[in-house]
Design a protein around this motif. Structure first.
Motif, mmCIF file in Angstrom:
data_model
loop_
_atom_site.group_PDB
_atom_site.id
_atom_site.type_symbol
_atom_site.label_atom_id
_atom_site.label_comp_id
_atom_site.label_asym_id
_atom_site.label_seq_id
_atom_site.Cartn_x
_atom_site.Cartn_y
_atom_site.Cartn_z
ATOM 1 N N LEU A 52 0.767 -1.304 -0.134
ATOM 2 C CA LEU A 52 0.018 -0.159 0.104
ATOM 3 C C LEU A 52 0.876 1.015 0.129
ATOM 4 C CD1 LEU A 52 -2.589 -0.757 2.635
ATOM 5 C CD2 LEU A 52 -2.996 -1.134 0.529
ATOM 6 N N SER A 53 0.156 2.616 -0.443
ATOM 7 C CA SER A 53 1.024 3.464 -0.532
ATOM 8 C C SER A 53 0.347 4.276 0.298
ATOM 9 C CB SER A 53 0.749 4.444 -2.080
ATOM 10 O OG SER A 53 -0.364 4.632 -2.032
ATOM 11 N N LYS A 54 1.620 5.529 0.772
ATOM 12 C CA LYS A 54 1.013 6.247 1.663
ATOM 13 C C LYS A 54 0.102 6.784 2.077
ATOM 14 C CE LYS A 54 4.456 9.777 4.495
ATOM 15 N NZ LYS A 54 4.698 10.846 5.102
ATOM 16 N N GLU A 94 -2.230 5.978 0.276
ATOM 17 C CA GLU A 94 -3.386 4.542 0.151
ATOM 18 C C GLU A 94 -3.539 4.060 1.544
ATOM 19 O OE1 GLU A 94 -3.516 1.684 -2.965
ATOM 20 O OE2 GLU A 94 -1.408 1.969 -1.894
ATOM 21 N N ILE A 95 -2.906 4.572 2.701
ATOM 22 C CA ILE A 95 -3.335 3.649 4.580
ATOM 23 C C ILE A 95 -3.845 5.770 4.311
ATOM 24 C CG2 ILE A 95 -1.688 3.868 6.440
ATOM 25 C CD1 ILE A 95 -0.036 2.418 4.579
ATOM 26 N N LYS A 121 -5.732 7.327 4.286
ATOM 27 C CA LYS A 121 -7.370 7.604 3.933
ATOM 28 C C LYS A 121 -8.041 7.163 4.876
ATOM 29 C CE LYS A 121 -8.321 3.691 0.986
ATOM 30 N NZ LYS A 121 -8.456 2.640 -0.522
ATOM 31 N N TYR A 122 -7.038 5.813 5.797
ATOM 32 C CA TYR A 122 -8.401 5.870 6.843
ATOM 33 C C TYR A 122 -7.251 6.382 8.225
ATOM 34 C CZ TYR A 122 -8.577 1.422 3.963
ATOM 35 O OH TYR A 122 -8.718 0.113 3.055
ATOM 36 N N GLN A 123 -6.977 7.088 7.548
ATOM 37 C CA GLN A 123 -5.779 7.710 9.482
ATOM 38 C C GLN A 123 -7.406 9.241 9.626
ATOM 39 O OE1 GLN A 123 -2.410 9.427 8.939
ATOM 40 N NE2 GLN A 123 -2.305 10.202 10.511
ATOM 41 N N ASP A 124 -8.073 8.990 10.870
ATOM 42 C CA ASP A 124 -9.221 9.792 11.235
ATOM 43 C C ASP A 124 -8.875 9.673 12.361
ATOM 44 O OD1 ASP A 124 -11.355 11.234 11.773
ATOM 45 O OD2 ASP A 124 -12.341 10.035 10.479
ATOM 46 N N PHE A 125 -8.336 10.751 12.883
ATOM 47 C CA PHE A 125 -8.296 11.187 15.156
ATOM 48 C C PHE A 125 -9.292 11.642 15.324
ATOM 49 C CE2 PHE A 125 -7.194 13.027 18.286
ATOM 50 C CZ PHE A 125 -6.671 12.569 19.234
ATOM 51 N N ASP A 126 -9.934 12.106 14.645
ATOM 52 C CA ASP A 126 -11.635 12.623 15.488
ATOM 53 C C ASP A 126 -12.742 11.241 14.955
ATOM 54 O OD1 ASP A 126 -11.125 15.697 15.631
ATOM 55 O OD2 ASP A 126 -11.564 15.483 13.441
ATOM 56 N N ALA A 178 -17.589 -0.695 3.014
ATOM 57 C CA ALA A 178 -16.307 -0.882 1.651
ATOM 58 C C ALA A 178 -16.572 -1.126 0.456
ATOM 59 C CB ALA A 178 -15.129 -1.162 2.280
ATOM 60 N N ARG A 218 -3.503 13.120 19.465
ATOM 61 C CA ARG A 218 -3.694 13.261 18.301
ATOM 62 C C ARG A 218 -1.985 13.229 17.666
ATOM 63 N NH1 ARG A 218 -6.970 15.882 14.392
ATOM 64 N NH2 ARG A 218 -8.580 17.089 16.038
ATOM 65 N N TYR A 237 -0.723 9.978 17.455
ATOM 66 C CA TYR A 237 -1.994 9.333 16.537
ATOM 67 C C TYR A 237 -1.211 9.270 14.893
ATOM 68 C CZ TYR A 237 -6.269 7.509 13.857
ATOM 69 O OH TYR A 237 -6.100 7.313 12.650
ATOM 70 N N PHE A 272 0.885 6.298 12.589
ATOM 71 C CA PHE A 272 -0.505 5.365 12.348
ATOM 72 C C PHE A 272 0.166 4.541 11.167
ATOM 73 C CE2 PHE A 272 -3.756 4.547 9.152
ATOM 74 C CZ PHE A 272 -5.222 4.629 9.650
ATOM 75 N N ASN A 273 0.409 5.086 10.346
ATOM 76 C CA ASN A 273 1.296 4.524 9.043
ATOM 77 C C ASN A 273 2.023 3.993 9.351
ATOM 78 O OD1 ASN A 273 3.572 4.478 6.585
ATOM 79 N ND2 ASN A 273 1.602 6.030 5.563
ATOM 80 N N PHE A 283 -0.143 1.025 10.833
ATOM 81 C CA PHE A 283 -0.819 -0.023 9.781
ATOM 82 C C PHE A 283 -0.526 -0.421 8.883
ATOM 83 C CE2 PHE A 283 -4.073 -0.754 6.642
ATOM 84 C CZ PHE A 283 -5.020 0.158 6.356
ATOM 85 N N ARG A 284 1.104 -0.296 8.452
ATOM 86 C CA ARG A 284 1.838 -1.456 7.752
ATOM 87 C C ARG A 284 2.089 -2.519 8.153
ATOM 88 N NH1 ARG A 284 3.409 0.627 2.591
ATOM 89 N NH2 ARG A 284 3.363 3.100 3.068
ATOM 90 N N PHE A 320 -1.093 -4.753 7.744
ATOM 91 C CA PHE A 320 -0.905 -4.967 6.993
ATOM 92 C C PHE A 320 -0.265 -6.100 6.456
ATOM 93 C CE2 PHE A 320 -0.990 -4.458 1.908
ATOM 94 C CZ PHE A 320 -1.925 -5.129 1.542
ATOM 95 N N GLU A 336 -6.489 -5.094 3.380
ATOM 96 C CA GLU A 336 -6.451 -4.123 3.977
ATOM 97 C C GLU A 336 -7.646 -3.567 4.820
ATOM 98 O OE1 GLU A 336 -6.218 -1.364 0.118
ATOM 99 O OE2 GLU A 336 -7.391 0.026 1.283
ATOM 100 N N ASN A 337 -8.923 -4.379 4.452
ATOM 101 C CA ASN A 337 -10.064 -3.786 4.980
ATOM 102 C C ASN A 337 -9.850 -4.360 7.064
ATOM 103 O OD1 ASN A 337 -11.498 -2.309 3.565
ATOM 104 N ND2 ASN A 337 -11.879 -4.192 2.453
ATOM 105 N N ASN A 355 -7.152 -2.075 8.653
ATOM 106 C CA ASN A 355 -7.920 -1.341 9.266
ATOM 107 C C ASN A 355 -8.893 -1.263 10.756
ATOM 108 O OD1 ASN A 355 -9.178 2.260 9.189
ATOM 109 N ND2 ASN A 355 -11.457 0.706 7.935
#
Lengths: 580, 207
Positions: A15-17, A19-20, A22-27, A57, B48, B51, B55-56, B59-60, B63, B69-70, B73
Motif C-alpha cells: 500500500l502507498s502512503k 492509500e493508508i 485515507k484510513y487515518q481519522d483521529f476525530d 467499503a 493526536r 496518532y 498511524f502509517n 497500519f503497515r 497489513f 486492507e479492510n 484497517n
C-alpha cells in the motif's frame, strides 16, 4: 505431511502512503473512545464492526444484510468457550487473597549456589546467571522468588490454565508438579543470562496405578504471549521409595524385587571397593618438611653425625654445616641433666615425614628416647626455605595431577556402575511391566497410588514450568446446564472440573449447553466461585448419579458451601482435598 | 555457541542497517515524546500527534501480517482505541513509545488469528528472502534451497517466526526488536542465531 502454519506471501502488492492515509481519522477515533470507555466492551463489539466496515467499503447491500443476519445469529448463540477465555486474563486467580505465595532466598550472583526449599526441592543456580533489564550482568546478592504448585487446589488458586492447545486440539494437563521462578535485585526483576540454565529438582507427588515403574511426563513452559504451554523436554522422574511394599504383595514379585535389590547393593559394594583400590594405587606425593628457624629461647644442643647414620640424617649433615637441635614439643619429657652426661653412643632416625627425629641416647643398658627437631639459622635457613618453596611447588603440581587422574578414573568407575545399575533397573522395570500385562485383570493393579517423586529438568528462562503430560479430555461428554442454590451469584461464569485420580483441573465456560467431559469411574468434583467468596459445589456422589450417555444433557445443581474462604486450608476443606 | 564469523556477519548487517534506517530514535527524542504521552494521559485529545506520527507504520505492520486492507484497517482502529484507553497505564522505561504500540498491535493481530483460526500471513519481499537464504544455507541449487527454506519457515513456532519476520523481512535493527519484544538486545541476537541454527537443521533434515 505437516499442516502449514503460515500463509507466506512473496512480493505481494504494497500500500502507498496515500492509500493508508485515507484510513487515518483521529476525530473518529476520539469519538469512538468517548462512546466506549471500557476495553472489555470494545473487545466484545469488535467482531460485528469488522463485518460492518468491510461491507460499507464494498457497498454491497446484499452482503450487508447477510452480515446483519450473521451478527444476529452470533448474538443469539453468544460467545463460545474459546472466545470467552480469549477475553479473560490468561492467568486468572479466582480468589486474589489466596494465591499460592512465593518464598524467597538469597544467592550470590557471582558465585551461584543452591537454593533449597523446605520440602527438599532444589534450584542449582550457576555463577553469573542474571542480567538486569538493561542487559548488564548482575553482581552481589539476588533474591530468588519461588513457588510450587502440586495439586488441583494449588492450580485452582493460582489461576494458571491447565489445558494445552496443540494445533487446535484441546488437551488436559495431568501434572506432576509446577514451579514458578523469578529473581530480583533491589526490587527490580532480573532476566536469565542467555545460555545459562537452572537445574531444578522438584519434589512432588503423582497419582499412578500400582507398580507403574516408569511414569512418562514432559516439561512445558507457560508462554503468556502465545497463551499456551510450550514443550521443552522430557521430564526425568525418579520415584522415591519405588521399591516399598505397596504393590509387591505377590511372592513372585517380591522375589524379583529381592534379586534386584541384592544386585544393586552388591554392585554398590564393588563400586566402593574399586574406588578404594584406585585411590591406593595412585601414589600420594611426599609433602616437603618446612625448615625450622633456630630459636635461642628453646633448649638446644649439637650432635656429631657419624658415618653410619641413616641416609636422611647424613644428607642433612652434608647439606648444612651448622645444624642445631631443638627438643621437639612432641617429645616425651626428659631431664635436661641427661645432656650433661657422656653417652657411649646414640641413634638418630627420621620419623615419618615430619620435622621431628627420634634420638636414642645409649649408655650400657640405659636408653633415653627423645624427639628432636633440626633447626637452622642465618644463610642456611634462607637456603633451606628457598629449597622448601621449590619442593612445595613440585609437590602441589604432583598433588593436582594425582587429583585429576583420580577424578577421571573415579568418574569412569562411577559411570560403569551407573550403567550396570541402569541396565538392571531397565530389565527389572521390563519384567514388572510384563507381569502387569500378564495380570491385567487383577483389579488391585488399577488401584491409584500416590508416589513421592523428584522431577529433574533445566530451566533456561524465568517463569512457570510444568512437569506434566497432555491427555485427552475424559470420554463421557455431555451438555451441562448450571443452577446455583440460594440464588447465589457468581463472579464470573467459570466452572472448575477436577478429576482427582488424574490430578487434572479444567476451566469451563459455564453457560447452558456447555460441554462437560468426565469419567464416571473417577473421583470428580466441580465448583464455581460466588460473589460472596464462597464455593458452590457439585460433588462426587452427584456425579455418580448422572445417568446420561455421550451427548446427553444434565443440569448441574451446585450447592453453596456456607463456610467463608479465608485461607488455603478453608479451600482444601471445602474441596475435600485429601492426600491419597 | 556463537562462532565469530556468525557474529561478525550478523553485526555487520545490523550496523549497515542501523546507518541506513530511521527506525531507532535518540534519547532526547524519546524524552520529548514522553512529554507528549504525559499530555495525552491528562487529556485524550492530546493523543493526536502520537496518532499522526505512528498511524502509517502501525497500519503497515498489521497489513503485512493480515494481507487484507479492510482487516488491517479494523485491527489498526482497535489498536489505537486500546492505546488511547490504556495510555494512563503507560510508563516511560527508556524505550520509544512506538515499541509499546507495536506490542499492542502484535497482540491484536494474534487475537484476530486466534479468533478466526486462519493461518497467519507472513509477507516477504524477494530481496529480504534472499538475505535469509544467505544467512542459513550453503551454495547449491537456489530453487531447491528456496523451497526448503519455505518448508523450514512453516515449521517455526509463532515466537520464532516473529523474530525472523522483524529481523529479516522487515529489516529491523536488533535494538528495535528488543524494545518491541521487551528483551535485551543481546538476547534478541542470541535468539535469532538459535532460530537460524534451528532452520539450518530443519533444512538439512529435509534435504
Amino acid at each position: 505431511m505437516k499442516k502449514d502454519l503460515y500463509n507466506i506471501k512473496i512480493n505481494p502488492p504494497q500500500l502507498s502512503k496515500e492509500e493508508i492515509a485515507k484510513y487515518q481519522d483521529f476525530d473518529a477515533l476520539l469519538a469512538k473512545f468517548k462512546e466506549t470507555p471500557l476495553p472489555k466492551e470494545v473487545k466484545s463489539e469488535r467482531k460485528p464492526r469488522v463485518i460492518w466496515l468491510r461491507y460499507v467499503a464494498t457497498a454491497a447491500a446484499v452482503f450487508l444484510l447477510a452480515a446483519m443476519v450473521n451478527g444476529l445469529l452470533q448474538r443469539e448463540k453468544g460467545m463460545d468457550e474459546k472466545q470467552f477465555f480469549a477475553n479473560q486474563p490468561f492467568i486468572n486467580p479466582p480468589l486474589n487473597d489466596l494465591k499460592p505465595t512465593f518464598v524467597s532466598g538469597k544467592i550470590n550472583a557471582n558465585e551461584g549456589g543452591i537454593y533449597e526449599n523446605n520440602n527438599g526441592s532444589k534450584l542449582i543456580i550457576p555463577a553469573a546467571a542474571f542480567r538486569n533489564p538493561d542487559g548488564k550482568l548482575v553482581e552481589g546478592d539476588v533474591d530468588i522468588k519461588y513457588r510450587e504448585m502440586h495439586d488441583y487446589v494449588d492450580f485452582f488458586l493460582s489461576g494458571i490454565p491447565m489445558t494445552y492447545d496443540s494445533a487446535g486440539v484441546k488437551y488436559v494437563l495431568e501434572s506432576a508438579g509446577m514451579v514458578e521462578i523469578y529473581a530480583e535485585q533491589n526490587g527490580q526483576q532480573l532476566k536469565m543470562d542467555p545460555g545459562k540454565e537452572i537445574k531444578v529438582e522438584l519434589i512432588s507427588y503423582i497419582n499412578m496405578p500400582r507398580l507403574n515403574m516408569s511414569p512418562k511426563y514432559n516439561i512445558y513452559k507457560l508462554s503468556a504471549s502465545s497463551r499456551n504451554w510450550e514443550y521443552q523436554n522430557v521430564d526425568n522422574i525418579q520415584i522415591i521409595d519405588e521399591l516399598d511394599n505397596e504393590g509387591f504383595e505377590n511372592e513372585e514379585l517380591r522375589n524379583l524385587r529381592t534379586n534386584y535389590q541384592t544386585y544393586l547393593s552388591k554392585t554398590s559394594i564393588l563400586e566402593v571397593n574399586e574406588i578404594a583400590v584406585l585411590e591406593a594405587t595412585i601414589e600420594i606425593p611426599t609433602k616437603p618438611v618446612r625448615p625450622v628457624r633456630a630459636n635461642k629461647d628453646h633448649f638446644s644442643f649439637d650432635l656429631d653425625i657419624s658415618d653410619n647414620a641413616s641416609p636422611v640424617v647424613k644428607n642433612l649433615g652434608e647439606k648444612y654445616q651448622n645444624i642445631i637441635w631443638h627438643i621437639s614439643p612432641n617429645s616425651p619429657e626428659i631431664n635436661t641433666n641427661a645432656f650433661k652426661l657422656e653417652w657411649e653412643s646414640m641413634d638418630l632416625k627420621p620419623i615419618d615425614n615430619g620435622p621431628d627425629f627420634e634420638l636414642t641416647l645409649i649408655n650400657g643398658d640405659r636408653k633415653e628416647y627423645i624427639l628432636v627437631t633440626p633447626a637452622l639459622s642465618g644463610n642456611e635457613f634462607s637456603k633451606a626455605m628457598s629449597l622448601y618453596d621449590t619442593s612445595m611447588e613440585i609437590y602441589r603440581n604432583k598433588l593436582k595431577d594425582r587429583e585429576l587422574t583420580l577424578e577421571k578414573n573415579r568418574n569412569s568407575i562411577i559411570e560403569k556402575y551407573y550403567s550396570l545399575k541402569e541396565a538392571s533397573k531397565k530389565e527389572f522395570v521390563r519384567t514388572i511391566e510384563n507381569w502387569r500385562i500378564k495380570n491385567q485383570n487383577d483389579p488391585s493393579l488399577n488401584q491409584i497410588v500416590r508416589k513421592k517423586i523428584i522431577n529433574r529438568f533445566v530451566a533456561n528462562e524465568f517463569g512457570i514450568w510444568n512437569c506434566d503430560r497432555p491427555i485427552h479430555p475424559d470420554d463421557l461428554e455431555i451438555e451441562g446446564n448450571f443452577e446455583l442454590d440460594k440464588n447465589a451469584e457468581v463472579t464470573d461464569e467459570i466452572a472448575y472440573l477436577v478429576n482427582k485420580n488424574r490430578n487434572t483441573i479444567v476451566r469451563i465456560y459455564a453457560k447452558d449447553g456447555a460441554k462437560i467431559n468426565f469419567d464416571q469411574k473417577s473421583d470428580n468434583l466441580m465448583w464455581m466461585v460466588t460473589k460472596d467468596n464462597q464455593i458452590a459445589i457439585f460433588r462426587q456422589e452427584e456425579f455418580k448419579k448422572i445417568n446420561q450417555k455421550k451427548g446427553g444433557n444434565h443440569t448441574f445443581r451446585l450447592k453453596v458451601e456456607p463456610d467463608a474462604l479465608k485461607s488455603e486450608e478453608d479451600v482444601r476443606k471445602v474441596l475435600q482435598f485429601k492426600e491419597m | 555457541m556463537f562462532s565469530n564469523l556468525q557474529i561478525s556477519r550478523t553485526l555487520a548487517k545490523n550496523t549497515a542497517r542501523m546507518q541506513s534506517s530511521n527506525k531507532t530514535i535518540s534519547q532526547e527524542a524519546m524524552q520529548a515524546e514522553w512529554l507528549e504521552v504525559q499530555a495525552a494521559q491528562q487529556n485524550p485529545a492530546y493523543f493526536r500527534p502520537l496518532y499522526d506520527r505512528y498511524f502509517n507504520q502501525i497500519f503497515r505492520f498489521i497489513f503485512k501480517r493480515t494481507g487484507d486492507e479492510n482487516i488491517a484497517n479494523d485491527i489498526c482502529s482497535q489498536v489505537f482505541l486500546k492505546a488511547i484507553q490504556k495510555i494512563g497505564t503507560y510508563e516511560y522505561k527508556g524505550v520509544p513509545f512506538s515499541a509499546w504500540l507495536y506490542r499492542v498491535a502484535s497482540n491484536e493481530v494474534a487475537q484476530y488469528f486466534r479468533n478466526t483460526q486462519k493461518n497467519r500471513v507472513v509477507t516477504v519481499e524477494e530481496h529480504t528472502f534472499s538475505d535469509l537464504i544467505d544467512e542459513v544455507s550453503e551454495e547449491g541449487d537456489f530453487e531447491k534451497i528456496r523451497q526448503s527454506m519455505l518448508g523450514a519457515l512453516q515449521q517455526l513456532k509463532e515466537s520464532d517466526m516473529v523474530m525472523i519476520e522483524m529481523r529479516f523481512f522487515e529489516e529491523r535493527p536488533f535494538k528495535e526488536i528488543a524494545q518491541i519484544l521487551s528483551i535485551t538486545e543481546s538476547n534478541a541476537k542470541v535468539k535469532t542465531y538459535r532460530i537460524l541454527e534451528k532452520m539450518k537443521k530443519i533444512m538439512k533434515k529435509n534435504s
